[in-house]
Design a protein around this motif. Structure first.
Motif, PDB file in Angstrom:
ATOM      1  N   HIS A 143       0.813  -1.219   0.000  1.00 16.37           N
ATOM      2  CA  HIS A 143       0.000   0.000   0.000  1.00 16.37           C
ATOM      3  C   HIS A 143       0.848   1.272   0.000  1.00 16.37           C
ATOM      4  CE1 HIS A 143       1.121  -0.563   4.153  1.00 16.37           C
ATOM      5  NE2 HIS A 143       0.614   0.608   4.496  1.00 16.37           N
ATOM      6  N   ARG A 144       2.161   1.133   0.208  1.00 14.24           N
ATOM      7  CA  ARG A 144       3.062   2.289   0.232  1.00 14.24           C
ATOM      8  C   ARG A 144       4.095   2.184  -0.896  1.00 14.24           C
ATOM      9  NH1 ARG A 144       2.349   6.614   2.263  1.00 14.24           N
ATOM     10  NH2 ARG A 144       3.802   6.916   3.990  1.00 14.24           N
ATOM     11  N   ALA A 145       3.779   1.428  -1.922  1.00 15.61           N
ATOM     12  CA  ALA A 145       4.731   1.145  -2.993  1.00 15.61           C
ATOM     13  C   ALA A 145       5.236   2.393  -3.697  1.00 15.61           C
ATOM     14  CB  ALA A 145       4.099   0.191  -4.005  1.00 15.61           C
ATOM     15  N   ASP A 146       4.395   3.436  -3.785  1.00 15.40           N
ATOM     16  CA  ASP A 146       4.777   4.645  -4.520  1.00 15.40           C
ATOM     17  C   ASP A 146       5.242   5.776  -3.606  1.00 15.40           C
ATOM     18  OD1 ASP A 146       4.116   3.460  -6.987  1.00 15.40           O
ATOM     19  OD2 ASP A 146       2.007   3.962  -6.705  1.00 15.40           O
ATOM     20  N   ALA A 147       5.407   5.487  -2.332  1.00 16.92           N
ATOM     21  CA  ALA A 147       5.800   6.514  -1.360  1.00 16.92           C
ATOM     22  C   ALA A 147       7.303   6.742  -1.364  1.00 16.92           C
ATOM     23  CB  ALA A 147       5.346   6.105   0.034  1.00 16.92           C
ATOM     24  N   LEU A 148       7.694   7.991  -1.098  1.00 23.83           N
ATOM     25  CA  LEU A 148       9.103   8.319  -0.924  1.00 23.83           C
ATOM     26  C   LEU A 148       9.506   8.045   0.528  1.00 23.83           C
ATOM     27  CD1 LEU A 148       9.303  11.715  -2.854  1.00 23.83           C
ATOM     28  CD2 LEU A 148      10.127   9.481  -3.638  1.00 23.83           C
ATOM     29  N   PRO A 149      10.773   7.708   0.779  1.00 21.19           N
ATOM     30  CA  PRO A 149      11.213   7.377   2.136  1.00 21.19           C
ATOM     31  C   PRO A 149      10.888   8.442   3.179  1.00 21.19           C
ATOM     32  CG  PRO A 149      12.878   6.696   0.582  1.00 21.19           C
ATOM     33  CD  PRO A 149      11.838   7.432  -0.212  1.00 21.19           C
ATOM     34  N   LYS A 150      10.957   9.729   2.798  1.00 23.51           N
ATOM     35  CA  LYS A 150      10.720  10.778   3.793  1.00 23.51           C
ATOM     36  C   LYS A 150       9.284  10.780   4.294  1.00 23.51           C
ATOM     37  CE  LYS A 150       9.830  14.407   0.339  1.00 23.51           C
ATOM     38  NZ  LYS A 150      10.315  15.688  -0.207  1.00 23.51           N
ATOM     39  N   THR A 151       8.382  10.139   3.585  1.00 27.11           N
ATOM     40  CA  THR A 151       6.981  10.076   4.017  1.00 27.11           C
ATOM     41  C   THR A 151       6.684   8.795   4.794  1.00 27.11           C
ATOM     42  OG1 THR A 151       6.132   8.941   2.047  1.00 27.11           O
ATOM     43  CG2 THR A 151       6.341  11.350   1.937  1.00 27.11           C
ATOM     44  N   LEU A 152       7.690   7.958   4.986  1.00 31.43           N
ATOM     45  CA  LEU A 152       7.504   6.689   5.691  1.00 31.43           C
ATOM     46  C   LEU A 152       8.004   6.785   7.126  1.00 31.43           C
ATOM     47  CD1 LEU A 152       8.862   4.254   2.927  1.00 31.43           C
ATOM     48  CD2 LEU A 152       6.479   4.858   3.371  1.00 31.43           C
ATOM     49  N   SER A 153       7.384   6.032   8.011  1.00 31.90           N
ATOM     50  CA  SER A 153       7.866   5.931   9.384  1.00 31.90           C
ATOM     51  C   SER A 153       9.140   5.083   9.406  1.00 31.90           C
ATOM     52  CB  SER A 153       6.808   5.276  10.264  1.00 31.90           C
ATOM     53  OG  SER A 153       6.635   3.909   9.912  1.00 31.90           O
ATOM     54  N   GLY A 154       9.824   5.074  10.555  1.00 31.31           N
ATOM     55  CA  GLY A 154      11.031   4.262  10.670  1.00 31.31           C
ATOM     56  C   GLY A 154      10.760   2.789  10.420  1.00 31.31           C
TER      57      GLY A 154
END
Length: 222
Positions: free
Chosen positions: A135-146
């Protein structure tokens, strides 16, 4: 069935002067599908052992086979190819490219393996699904939690179907709750017959393993 890791009297001495015996002669075997944790304090020889296991350093004595392949006499190019195809690395720092999506980050791990782009992307999406991150396949790392970033890093390590997943302090940058979810993911991978070696200084992480090995002053002890 061939063991994934077979070490016979493997040791490493760094040349001097003075020379430093970083790893004493060690016998170590990891069977396919095992989950082994290696625990020791800073300066115990964990990093040296990790580098030998990951084909980053050459031992100065003993024999080492990965998937039954004797790596002792391989040239650097051959060792690099074996490392790229058969070992997945997970580190404390996630090492994600900041301006690449999760899928692109995972696919990059196969860039030099000769796999066509379409196949690399398909492998990346499958690996993200495996770690619960589709569900987060298109997300950039800065928008992801640790925790999400570490899941992407684990997906990157799994994308090429390695024989061995080698984890160095995989929860070191995470809070207690998030660490628990990553350890549960590792448990799930082990249940699916992935071979894992996890290097840690944390007793709670070490306790998750099927086998626990300690290292101190360059000496392994089970």
């Amino acid at each position: 069935m061939t063991a994934v890791v077979t070490m016979g009297a493997v040791g490493l001495t760094y040349p001097g002067p003075p020379s430093v015996r970083a790893l004493l002669p060690t016998d170590f075997v990891v069977e396919r599908g095992e989950y082994v944790t290696i625990m020791g304090p800073s300066g115990s020889g964990k990093s040296t052992f990790l580098n030998i296991l990951g084909l980053l350093d050459r031992p100065t004595e003993g024999t080492f086979a990965l998937d039954g392949i004797d790596v002792s006499s391989l040239r650097e190019r051959q060792r690099a190819a074996l490392r790229a195809n058969r070992i997945g690395f997970v580190f404390q720092a996630f090492h994600l490219m900041p301006y690449r999506t999760a899928t692109e980050n995972v696919a990059l791990a196969q860039l030099y393996s000769g796999v066509p782009l379409a196949k690399r992307m398909a492998n990346a999406r499958a690996a993200l699904d495996r770690v619960g991150m589709s569900h987060r396949a298109d997300a950039l790392p800065k928008t992801l939690s640790g925790g999400e970033r570490q899941r992407v890093a684990i997906a990157r390590a799994l994308a090429h179907g390695p024989s061995l997943l080698l984890c160095d302090e995989p929860t070191g940058n995470l809070d207690t709750t998030t660490s628990g979810s990553i350890l549960e993911l590792l448990d799930e991978l082990h249940a699916a017959e992935m071979t894992l070696v996890v290097i840690t200084h944390d007793p709670q992480v070490a306790a998750r393993g099927q086998r626990k090995v300690t290292i101190r002053d360059g000496m392994l002890d089970e």
